[in-house]
Design an enzyme around this catalytic site. Structure first.
Site, PDB file in Angstrom:
ATOM      1  N   CYS A   1       0.834  -1.213   0.000  1.00 59.20           N
ATOM      2  CA  CYS A   1       0.000   0.000   0.000  1.00 59.20           C
ATOM      3  C   CYS A   1       0.866   1.259   0.000  1.00 59.20           C
ATOM      4  CB  CYS A   1      -0.919   0.011   1.214  1.00 59.20           C
ATOM      5  SG  CYS A   1      -2.070  -1.377   1.275  1.00 59.20           S
TER       6      CYS A   1
ATOM      7  N   ARG B   1      -7.828  -4.117  -3.066  1.00 61.53           N
ATOM      8  CA  ARG B   1      -7.322  -3.003  -3.877  1.00 61.53           C
ATOM      9  C   ARG B   1      -8.300  -2.739  -5.022  1.00 61.53           C
ATOM     10  NH1 ARG B   1      -2.432  -2.509  -1.696  1.00 61.53           N
ATOM     11  NH2 ARG B   1      -1.520  -4.450  -0.918  1.00 61.53           N
TER      12      ARG B   1
END
Length: 222
Positions: free
Chosen positions: A57, A134
Protein backbone atom coordinates in the site's frame (compact mmCIF):
# COMPACT_ATOMS: atom_id res chain seq x y z
CA UNK A 1 -41.51 -16.66 -2.23
CA UNK A 2 -41.23 -17.40 1.47
CA UNK A 3 -40.30 -14.81 4.08
CA UNK A 4 -37.02 -16.65 4.65
CA UNK A 5 -36.12 -16.50 0.97
CA UNK A 6 -37.04 -12.83 0.81
CA UNK A 7 -34.62 -12.10 3.64
CA UNK A 8 -31.83 -13.92 1.82
CA UNK A 9 -32.44 -11.88 -1.33
CA UNK A 10 -32.56 -8.62 0.59
CA UNK A 11 -29.25 -9.35 2.32
CA UNK A 12 -27.41 -10.10 -0.90
CA UNK A 13 -24.63 -7.55 -1.50
CA UNK A 14 -25.28 -4.89 -4.12
CA UNK A 15 -22.25 -3.87 -6.12
CA UNK A 16 -21.86 -0.73 -8.24
CA UNK A 17 -22.24 -1.14 -11.99
CA UNK A 18 -20.61 0.61 -14.91
CA UNK A 19 -22.40 3.52 -16.56
CA UNK A 20 -24.74 3.96 -13.58
CA UNK A 21 -24.53 6.65 -10.85
CA UNK A 22 -21.75 5.92 -8.38
CA UNK A 23 -22.99 5.27 -4.82
CA UNK A 24 -23.31 8.45 -2.79
CA UNK A 25 -21.27 8.82 0.39
CA UNK A 26 -20.26 11.29 3.05
CA UNK A 27 -17.26 10.32 5.17
CA UNK A 28 -14.48 11.72 7.36
CA UNK A 29 -11.09 12.06 5.69
CA UNK A 30 -7.64 13.41 6.45
CA UNK A 31 -8.76 16.64 4.72
CA UNK A 32 -12.07 16.94 6.54
CA UNK A 33 -15.47 15.55 5.63
CA UNK A 34 -15.91 14.65 1.96
CA UNK A 35 -18.93 13.65 -0.11
CA UNK A 36 -19.18 12.32 -3.64
CA UNK A 37 -21.09 15.47 -4.56
CA UNK A 38 -17.98 17.54 -3.70
CA UNK A 39 -16.38 16.16 -6.85
CA UNK A 40 -19.19 16.97 -9.26
CA UNK A 41 -17.72 18.67 -12.33
CA UNK A 42 -14.45 16.76 -11.98
CA UNK A 43 -13.25 13.25 -12.64
CA UNK A 44 -12.56 11.23 -9.51
CA UNK A 45 -10.30 8.23 -8.89
CA UNK A 46 -11.55 6.56 -5.70
CA UNK A 47 -9.24 3.78 -4.58
CA UNK A 48 -9.10 1.49 -1.56
CA UNK A 49 -6.19 -0.24 0.12
CA UNK A 50 -6.17 -3.06 2.71
CA UNK A 51 -4.42 -1.26 5.56
CA UNK A 52 -2.16 1.61 6.59
CA UNK A 53 1.50 0.92 7.39
CA UNK A 54 1.76 -1.97 4.92
CA UNK A 55 4.51 -2.12 2.30
CA UNK A 56 2.49 -2.75 -0.89
CA UNK A 57 0.00 0.00 0.00
CA UNK A 58 2.86 2.38 0.75
CA UNK A 59 4.34 1.87 -2.73
CA UNK A 60 0.94 2.63 -4.26
CA UNK A 61 0.41 5.78 -2.22
CA UNK A 62 3.87 7.05 -3.13
CA UNK A 63 3.13 6.39 -6.82
CA UNK A 64 -0.25 8.13 -6.64
CA UNK A 65 1.36 11.11 -4.90
CA UNK A 66 4.07 11.38 -7.56
CA UNK A 67 1.46 11.37 -10.36
CA UNK A 68 -1.04 13.63 -8.57
CA UNK A 69 -0.15 16.64 -10.75
CA UNK A 70 -0.64 14.55 -13.89
CA UNK A 71 -4.12 13.59 -12.69
CA UNK A 72 -4.85 17.21 -11.77
CA UNK A 73 -3.99 18.30 -15.32
CA UNK A 74 -6.80 15.98 -16.46
CA UNK A 75 -9.29 17.63 -14.08
CA UNK A 76 -9.06 14.48 -11.95
CA UNK A 77 -9.03 14.26 -8.17
CA UNK A 78 -7.67 11.39 -6.06
CA UNK A 79 -9.39 9.97 -2.99
CA UNK A 80 -8.05 7.03 -0.98
CA UNK A 81 -9.87 4.76 1.47
CA UNK A 82 -9.13 2.07 4.02
CA UNK A 83 -10.86 0.62 7.06
CA UNK A 84 -8.53 2.46 9.42
CA UNK A 85 -9.04 5.47 11.66
CA UNK A 86 -8.18 9.04 10.76
CA UNK A 87 -5.46 8.92 13.44
CA UNK A 88 -3.89 5.94 11.68
CA UNK A 89 -4.11 7.70 8.30
CA UNK A 90 -2.48 10.84 9.68
CA UNK A 91 0.32 8.86 11.32
CA UNK A 92 0.95 6.91 8.10
CA UNK A 93 1.00 10.05 5.94
CA UNK A 94 3.50 11.61 8.34
CA UNK A 95 5.59 8.42 8.31
CA UNK A 96 5.71 8.38 4.49
CA UNK A 97 6.86 11.99 4.51
CA UNK A 98 9.52 11.29 7.16
CA UNK A 99 10.87 7.99 5.83
CA UNK A 100 10.37 8.37 2.06
CA UNK A 101 10.32 12.14 1.59
CA UNK A 102 6.95 12.06 -0.21
CA UNK A 103 4.01 14.30 0.66
CA UNK A 104 0.58 12.69 0.23
CA UNK A 105 -1.57 15.52 -1.21
CA UNK A 106 -4.93 13.78 -1.47
CA UNK A 107 -7.50 12.90 1.23
CA UNK A 108 -7.93 9.40 2.68
CA UNK A 109 -11.35 8.24 3.87
CA UNK A 110 -11.49 6.74 7.37
CA UNK A 111 -14.08 3.99 6.88
CA UNK A 112 -14.11 2.23 10.26
CA UNK A 113 -17.73 1.12 9.90
CA UNK A 114 -17.09 -0.05 6.31
CA UNK A 115 -20.04 1.99 5.06
CA UNK A 116 -18.36 3.29 1.90
CA UNK A 117 -16.44 0.07 1.32
CA UNK A 118 -19.64 -1.98 1.34
CA UNK A 119 -21.43 0.41 -1.02
CA UNK A 120 -18.62 0.03 -3.53
CA UNK A 121 -18.10 -3.71 -3.13
CA UNK A 122 -14.62 -3.33 -1.66
CA UNK A 123 -15.12 -6.04 0.98
CA UNK A 124 -14.41 -9.56 -0.29
CA UNK A 125 -14.67 -12.02 2.61
CA UNK A 126 -12.59 -14.66 0.86
CA UNK A 127 -9.71 -12.16 0.72
CA UNK A 128 -10.13 -10.70 4.23
CA UNK A 129 -13.05 -10.08 6.56
CA UNK A 130 -11.90 -6.70 7.83
CA UNK A 131 -9.90 -5.18 4.98
CA UNK A 132 -10.81 -3.58 1.68
CA UNK A 133 -9.25 -5.16 -1.39
CA UNK A 134 -7.32 -3.00 -3.88
CA UNK A 135 -10.26 -1.55 -5.78
CA UNK A 136 -10.13 1.45 -8.11
CA UNK A 137 -13.17 3.35 -9.36
CA UNK A 138 -13.13 6.07 -12.01
CA UNK A 139 -16.12 8.39 -11.75
CA UNK A 140 -16.88 11.06 -14.34
CA UNK A 141 -17.91 14.70 -13.75
CA UNK A 142 -21.59 13.72 -13.80
CA UNK A 143 -21.10 11.19 -11.00
CA UNK A 144 -21.34 8.19 -13.32
CA UNK A 145 -19.12 5.17 -12.65
CA UNK A 146 -17.07 4.65 -15.81
CA UNK A 147 -14.48 2.04 -14.84
CA UNK A 148 -13.53 -0.22 -11.95
CA UNK A 149 -10.50 -2.44 -11.44
CA UNK A 150 -9.81 -4.93 -8.63
CA UNK A 151 -6.40 -6.21 -7.57
CA UNK A 152 -5.56 -8.88 -4.98
CA UNK A 153 -4.20 -7.81 -1.62
CA UNK A 154 -0.78 -9.23 -2.43
CA UNK A 155 -0.08 -7.28 -5.62
CA UNK A 156 0.11 -3.55 -6.20
CA UNK A 157 -1.78 -1.86 -9.01
CA UNK A 158 -0.24 0.19 -11.82
CA UNK A 159 -0.87 3.89 -11.29
CA UNK A 160 0.35 4.62 -14.83
CA UNK A 161 -2.39 2.33 -16.16
CA UNK A 162 -5.05 4.18 -14.16
CA UNK A 163 -3.77 7.49 -15.53
CA UNK A 164 -3.82 6.04 -19.06
CA UNK A 165 -7.40 4.84 -18.57
CA UNK A 166 -8.57 8.29 -17.48
CA UNK A 167 -7.01 9.76 -20.64
CA UNK A 168 -8.68 7.08 -22.77
CA UNK A 169 -12.11 7.68 -21.22
CA UNK A 170 -11.82 11.42 -21.73
CA UNK A 171 -10.82 10.87 -25.36
CA UNK A 172 -13.79 8.56 -25.87
CA UNK A 173 -16.14 11.20 -24.51
CA UNK A 174 -14.66 14.05 -26.53
CA UNK A 175 -14.44 12.33 -29.93
CA UNK A 176 -17.05 9.57 -29.74
CA UNK A 177 -14.50 6.84 -30.44
CA UNK A 178 -13.06 3.74 -28.80
CA UNK A 179 -9.39 3.10 -28.00
CA UNK A 180 -7.37 -0.05 -28.75
CA UNK A 181 -5.25 -2.11 -26.38
CA UNK A 182 -2.47 -0.10 -24.78
CA UNK A 183 -3.66 3.15 -26.38
CA UNK A 184 -1.70 6.28 -25.55
CA UNK A 185 -2.43 9.90 -26.55
CA UNK A 186 -1.25 10.37 -30.13
CA UNK A 187 -2.09 6.79 -31.16
CA UNK A 188 -4.85 6.03 -33.64
CA UNK A 189 -8.33 5.49 -32.21
CA UNK A 190 -11.01 3.02 -33.28
CA UNK A 191 -14.05 4.18 -35.23
CA UNK A 192 -17.22 2.65 -33.74
CA UNK A 193 -18.55 -0.28 -35.86
CA UNK A 194 -21.31 0.52 -38.41
CA UNK A 195 -24.92 -0.27 -37.51
CA UNK A 196 -26.24 -0.96 -41.03
CA UNK A 197 -25.11 -2.63 -44.28
CA UNK A 198 -25.01 0.75 -46.02
CA UNK A 199 -22.78 2.17 -43.29
CA UNK A 200 -20.50 -0.86 -43.61
CA UNK A 201 -20.10 -0.20 -47.34
CA UNK A 202 -19.29 3.45 -46.69
CA UNK A 203 -16.81 2.45 -44.02
CA UNK A 204 -14.78 0.49 -46.59
CA UNK A 205 -14.40 3.72 -48.62
CA UNK A 206 -13.43 5.86 -45.64
CA UNK A 207 -10.58 8.26 -46.44
CA UNK A 208 -7.76 9.34 -44.12
CA UNK A 209 -8.21 6.17 -42.10
CA UNK A 210 -6.61 2.75 -41.63
CA UNK A 211 -9.31 0.41 -42.97
CA UNK A 212 -8.64 -3.24 -42.15
CA UNK A 213 -12.23 -4.34 -42.72
CA UNK A 214 -15.75 -2.92 -42.43
CA UNK A 215 -15.82 -3.47 -38.67
CA UNK A 216 -12.20 -2.58 -37.92
CA UNK A 217 -11.15 0.99 -38.77
CA UNK A 218 -8.59 3.19 -37.08
CA UNK A 219 -7.97 6.88 -37.56
CA UNK A 220 -6.01 9.78 -36.12
CA UNK A 221 -7.77 12.44 -34.09
CA UNK A 222 -7.06 16.14 -34.31
Amino acid sequence: MSETNENVVNEAPVYPRLNEPAPEFTAPTTHGQKSLSDYRGKWLVLFSHPADFTPVCTTEFVAFARRAKDFAELNTELLGLSIDSNFSHIAWVRNIREKLGVEIPFPIIADLKMEVAKKYGMIHPAAADTSAVRATFIIDPEGILRAMVYYPMTNGRSIDEILRLVKALQTTDKYGVATPEGWQPGDKVIVPPPATIDEAEERMKMENAEVTDWYFVKKDIA
